[in-house]
Enzyme design. Structure first.
Site, PDB file in Angstrom:
ATOM      1  N   ILE A  44       0.940  -1.081   0.052  1.00 63.68           N
ATOM      2  CA  ILE A  44      -0.134  -0.133  -0.097  1.00 63.68           C
ATOM      3  C   ILE A  44       0.964   1.265  -0.015  1.00 63.68           C
ATOM      4  O   ILE A  44       1.719   1.046   0.814  1.00 63.68           O
ATOM      5  CB  ILE A  44      -1.034  -0.111   1.267  1.00 63.68           C
ATOM      6  CG1 ILE A  44      -2.021   1.154   1.240  1.00 63.68           C
ATOM      7  CG2 ILE A  44      -0.278  -0.164   2.560  1.00 63.68           C
ATOM      8  CD1 ILE A  44      -2.878   1.159   2.309  1.00 63.68           C
ATOM      9  N   SER A  45       0.575   2.190  -0.908  1.00 64.11           N
ATOM     10  CA  SER A  45       1.617   3.050  -0.917  1.00 64.11           C
ATOM     11  C   SER A  45       1.341   4.029   0.102  1.00 64.11           C
ATOM     12  O   SER A  45       0.630   4.161   0.808  1.00 64.11           O
ATOM     13  CB  SER A  45       1.191   4.105  -2.323  1.00 64.11           C
ATOM     14  OG  SER A  45       1.438   3.252  -3.392  1.00 64.11           O
ATOM     15  N   GLN A  46       2.475   4.970   0.369  1.00 61.87           N
ATOM     16  CA  GLN A  46       2.534   5.908   1.398  1.00 61.87           C
ATOM     17  C   GLN A  46       1.430   6.793   1.049  1.00 61.87           C
ATOM     18  O   GLN A  46       1.294   7.192  -0.018  1.00 61.87           O
ATOM     19  CB  GLN A  46       3.939   6.631   1.756  1.00 61.87           C
ATOM     20  CG  GLN A  46       4.468   7.651   0.402  1.00 61.87           C
ATOM     21  CD  GLN A  46       5.733   8.037   0.715  1.00 61.87           C
ATOM     22  OE1 GLN A  46       6.658   7.279   0.092  1.00 61.87           O
ATOM     23  NE2 GLN A  46       6.052   9.158   1.148  1.00 61.87           N
TER      24      GLN A  46
END
Length: 214
Positions: free
Chosen positions: A55-57
């Site tokens: 999950i991207s920042q």
């Protein structure tokens, strides 16, 4: 960091679109990660979601979303559903989201999670993101959360003239460039390409598309 605090933090980092900040403040990132990762969900860092995916920042999620310049009426194609967090952000900002995920387990879990959370304007497919979703094309905007070596011509062809695509492009295991691409309104004109920042995304892979089953 609470999610309201996250919106304030993102604003301090240069995110200016109030609709994007409001959408992120309405979501709880911990809802989109495993129990083991929930203590870290408030940090502005990518987190593992299994199957070699992340999950991207939140900053990158906000930047990519802001770059699409959504107004609320759009039909958006997302390539790489992952945990569904970016999907949820898009859902709050546009009319419909069409999302494609190649990993069957992630496709199923994201669908279950987003439906449980009450999202009703999202359509799901499990399969090869490089093929897009031709039956529903063209799209007003396209957002890609995995990195191909080059921009897939199939996806660009499914973008409305005048529409925006945001996509990381570059080698696996190396630094990639996050690109914002504007498809020209005039037939035959070349797309305009802007580099937003260097990033590291998981590679885009392929596979036969098919609808997601419960």
């Amino acid at each position: 960091m609470g999610d309201r605090g996250r919106a304030e933090y993102l604003s301090s980092q240069g995110i200016r679109d109030g609709r994007v900040l409001e959408a992120i403040s309405r979501l709880t990132r911990a809802d989109f990660v495993s129990e083991a990762e929930r203590l870290e969900a408030g940090a502005d860092v990518p987190l593992p979601i299994g199957h070699g995916q992340t999950i991207s920042q939140p900053y990158v999620v906000a930047l990519m979303t802001e770059a699409l310049a959504l107004k609320g009426h759009e039909r958006v194609l997302e390539i790489g559903t992952g945990s569904g967090y970016q999907t949820a952000v898009l859902s709050l900002l546009c009319r419909e989201v069409y999302t494609v995920e190649i990993v069957p387990e992630l496709a199923r879990s994201a669908r279950w999670r987003l439906l449980r959370l009450g999202f009703e304007n999202i359509y799901f497919r499990q399969g090869d993101g490089t093929e897009g979703w031709q039956e529903q094309a063209p799209f007003d905007a396209i957002l890609v959360t995995a990195a191909p070596a080059e921009v897939p011509s199939t996806l660009l062809g499914q973008l409305h003239r005048g529409g925006w695509m945001v996509i990381p492009v570059g080698p696996t295991g190396g630094t990639q460039e996050l690109l914002r691409i504007h498809r020209a309104r005039e037939p035959g004109a070349l797309p305009q390409v802007e580099s937003l920042l260097p990033v590291r995304f998981v590679p885009m892979t392929g596979g036969p598309p098919r609808p997601v089953l419960p």
